[in-house]
Design a protein around this motif. Sequence first.
Motif, PDB file in Angstrom:
ATOM      1  N   UNK A  70       0.003   0.634   0.084  1.00 28.92           N
ATOM      2  CA  UNK A  70       0.381   2.064   0.416  1.00 28.92           C
ATOM      3  C   UNK A  70       0.951   2.757  -1.006  1.00 28.92           C
ATOM      4  N   UNK A  71       1.787   2.164  -1.318  1.00 27.51           N
ATOM      5  CA  UNK A  71       2.719   2.702  -2.842  1.00 27.51           C
ATOM      6  C   UNK A  71       1.836   2.974  -3.788  1.00 27.51           C
ATOM      7  N   UNK A  72       0.710   1.921  -4.053  1.00 29.15           N
ATOM      8  CA  UNK A  72       0.109   2.254  -5.184  1.00 29.15           C
ATOM      9  C   UNK A  72      -1.509   2.366  -5.370  1.00 29.15           C
ATOM     10  N   UNK A  73      -2.086   1.534  -4.694  1.00 25.79           N
ATOM     11  CA  UNK A  73      -3.395   1.456  -4.466  1.00 25.79           C
ATOM     12  C   UNK A  73      -4.162   2.524  -3.759  1.00 25.79           C
ATOM     13  N   UNK A  74      -3.447   3.085  -2.737  1.00 25.16           N
ATOM     14  CA  UNK A  74      -3.850   4.202  -1.947  1.00 25.16           C
ATOM     15  C   UNK A  74      -4.131   5.384  -2.635  1.00 25.16           C
ATOM     16  N   UNK A  75      -3.444   5.456  -3.856  1.00 24.64           N
ATOM     17  CA  UNK A  75      -3.449   6.859  -4.532  1.00 24.64           C
ATOM     18  C   UNK A  75      -4.345   6.422  -5.714  1.00 24.64           C
TER      19      UNK A  75
END
Length: 332
Positions: free
Chosen positions: A108-113
Amino acid sequence: MNKLIVSLSPHAHGDDSIERNMHGVIIALIPALLVSFCYFGLGAVVVCLSSVAACMFFEWSISKYLLHRQPTLSDGSAIITGLLLGMNLPSNLPVWMVLIGALVAIGIGKMTFGGLGCNPFNPALVGRCFLLVSFPAPMTSWPIEGQLTSYLDATTGATPLSLMKTAIKTGNVPILNKIPDSLDMLFGNFTGNFGAGTIGEVCALALILGLVYMLWKRIITWHIPLSIIFTVLIFSGLLHLANPVYANPIQVILSGGLMLGAIFMATDYVTSPMNHRGQLIYGISIGILTVVIRNWGSYPEGMSFAILIMNAFTPLINHYVKPKRYGEVLKK
């Protein structure tokens, strides 16, 4: 012969790279890690290794099977996320909770973006705050020295930050006398029935050594960490002078995750402002928010929330605080 060569910038190249900087941060974390392993023993080793392994696995699997692109574990960013997440957790946290935190941090904190360079929030803090909100009891149970080999069954105790919070709520100034003195907190000498806090915050001196190394290698600049530390020092000092129920400012900056956050997490390249003026605004704001949350918020610690809040303001700071363009003439 045509000697005029036209090409796109940049025209000057150096030996700086993402891999070099990431590996430098890992080296800077080694002193704090070694002290933590000596202090907490088996628990710290299990939590940190589980966090690093899980973050690397989740980044590799998400990149390969969901985003369908070549995994980039070699840049070291997943290792740093795992280390920082692990260092922000209690040493007696069950492994399954560590795995959830790693999944949230990377997924959520990294790969989602879009992965490294695209995430607006520090991934390790996203995972840590998710665990803190979801599992508040185990996330605020702090093992004490003397229980170095008992992982899940470690005896827990109050931290200096929780005593500071109790003093403010009750107006009981003498309770502050139970807090270890500044020298003990600098060296991580927590005697008695004190819980030192998370794995990475046990020894301020080890974190400062990491700061000196990163400044020497020019991995970071002084603007963010020192602006945070001095803001907290001044703000806490004014409160202490106004009312002795607020703790000594030196003890305040040496307690909790302030040093860890100011040195290793607030300085994240992606989530912090690009120029020095913006970094000073960013650091001062984090310092103010940290003191406000610590003294008047629900949780004794406010560093993680303060950094995440200012991560959200980083694009705004970058928009309004810009360096002067090359060749720009100042308006009269």
